[in-house]
Design a protein around this motif. Structure first.
Motif, PDB file in Angstrom:
ATOM      1  N   TYR A   2      -4.712  -5.036  -6.717  1.00 38.59           N
ATOM      2  CA  TYR A   2      -3.966  -4.501  -5.579  1.00 38.59           C
ATOM      3  C   TYR A   2      -2.480  -4.490  -5.891  1.00 38.59           C
ATOM      4  O   TYR A   2      -2.013  -5.260  -6.724  1.00 38.59           O
ATOM      5  N   ARG A   3      -1.778  -3.606  -5.213  1.00 38.78           N
ATOM      6  CA  ARG A   3      -0.324  -3.576  -5.354  1.00 38.78           C
ATOM      7  C   ARG A   3       0.290  -3.128  -4.028  1.00 38.78           C
ATOM      8  O   ARG A   3      -0.382  -2.596  -3.154  1.00 38.78           O
ATOM      9  N   ARG A   4       1.580  -3.353  -3.925  1.00 41.92           N
ATOM     10  CA  ARG A   4       2.340  -2.900  -2.757  1.00 41.92           C
ATOM     11  C   ARG A   4       3.431  -1.961  -3.259  1.00 41.92           C
ATOM     12  O   ARG A   4       4.080  -2.225  -4.254  1.00 41.92           O
ATOM     13  N   LYS A   5       3.618  -0.880  -2.522  1.00 45.11           N
ATOM     14  CA  LYS A   5       4.697   0.049  -2.863  1.00 45.11           C
ATOM     15  C   LYS A   5       5.956  -0.358  -2.109  1.00 45.11           C
ATOM     16  O   LYS A   5       5.903  -0.858  -0.994  1.00 45.11           O
ATOM     17  N   ARG A   6       7.077  -0.103  -2.760  1.00 50.37           N
ATOM     18  CA  ARG A   6       8.371  -0.347  -2.126  1.00 50.37           C
ATOM     19  C   ARG A   6       8.646   0.795  -1.145  1.00 50.37           C
ATOM     20  O   ARG A   6       8.519   1.958  -1.486  1.00 50.37           O
ATOM     21  N   TRP A  12       8.253  -3.856   1.803  1.00 50.67           N
ATOM     22  CA  TRP A  12       7.008  -3.631   1.064  1.00 50.67           C
ATOM     23  C   TRP A  12       5.974  -2.994   1.982  1.00 50.67           C
ATOM     24  O   TRP A  12       5.834  -3.353   3.136  1.00 50.67           O
ATOM     25  N   GLU A  14       1.844  -1.548   2.683  1.00 53.58           N
ATOM     26  CA  GLU A  14       0.520  -2.171   2.746  1.00 53.58           C
ATOM     27  C   GLU A  14      -0.057  -2.358   1.343  1.00 53.58           C
ATOM     28  O   GLU A  14       0.278  -1.621   0.409  1.00 53.58           O
ATOM     29  N   LEU A  15      -0.944  -3.337   1.219  1.00 52.63           N
ATOM     30  CA  LEU A  15      -1.669  -3.502  -0.041  1.00 52.63           C
ATOM     31  C   LEU A  15      -2.572  -2.305  -0.253  1.00 52.63           C
ATOM     32  O   LEU A  15      -3.222  -1.827   0.671  1.00 52.63           O
ATOM     33  N   GLU A  16      -2.606  -1.811  -1.493  1.00 53.22           N
ATOM     34  CA  GLU A  16      -3.523  -0.724  -1.813  1.00 53.22           C
ATOM     35  C   GLU A  16      -4.246  -1.052  -3.118  1.00 53.22           C
ATOM     36  O   GLU A  16      -3.673  -1.661  -4.025  1.00 53.22           O
ATOM     37  N   LYS A  17      -5.481  -0.656  -3.153  1.00 46.45           N
ATOM     38  CA  LYS A  17      -6.304  -0.924  -4.332  1.00 46.45           C
ATOM     39  C   LYS A  17      -5.967   0.108  -5.401  1.00 46.45           C
ATOM     40  O   LYS A  17      -5.978   1.305  -5.143  1.00 46.45           O
TER      41      LYS A  17
END
Length: 71
Positions: A2-6, A12, A14-17
């Motif tokens: 998972y990562r978060r976009k700035r 930050w 939402e978490l995205e897969k």
């Protein structure tokens, strides 16, 4: 994974897969399938080798009998 976009405001999002890592169970299942396939290939090879050996033995007997039984 998972990562978060700035975000434009500097925060930050939402978490995205972004990818998936196979679970241990999925890895074991995949390896089990591969093992079964390899075993089948080996069985087929063994059958082919045994068949060819039988044919070779029969050809040798035919040659011996054509030569007069080795007399």
């Amino acid at each position: 994974m998972y990562r978060r976009k700035r975000l434009p405001n500097g925060g930050w999002g939402e978490l995205e897969k972004v990818g998936s890592i196979p679970t241990t169970e999925e890895q074991v299942m995949s390896l089990g399938e591969q093992l079964a396939q390899e075993k089948m290939k080996n069985i087929q090879k063994d059958l082919l080798i045994n068949n060819m050996g039988s044919q070779l033995a029969q050809l040798k007997l035919d040659v011996i009998s054509m030569k007069g039984g080795g007399e």
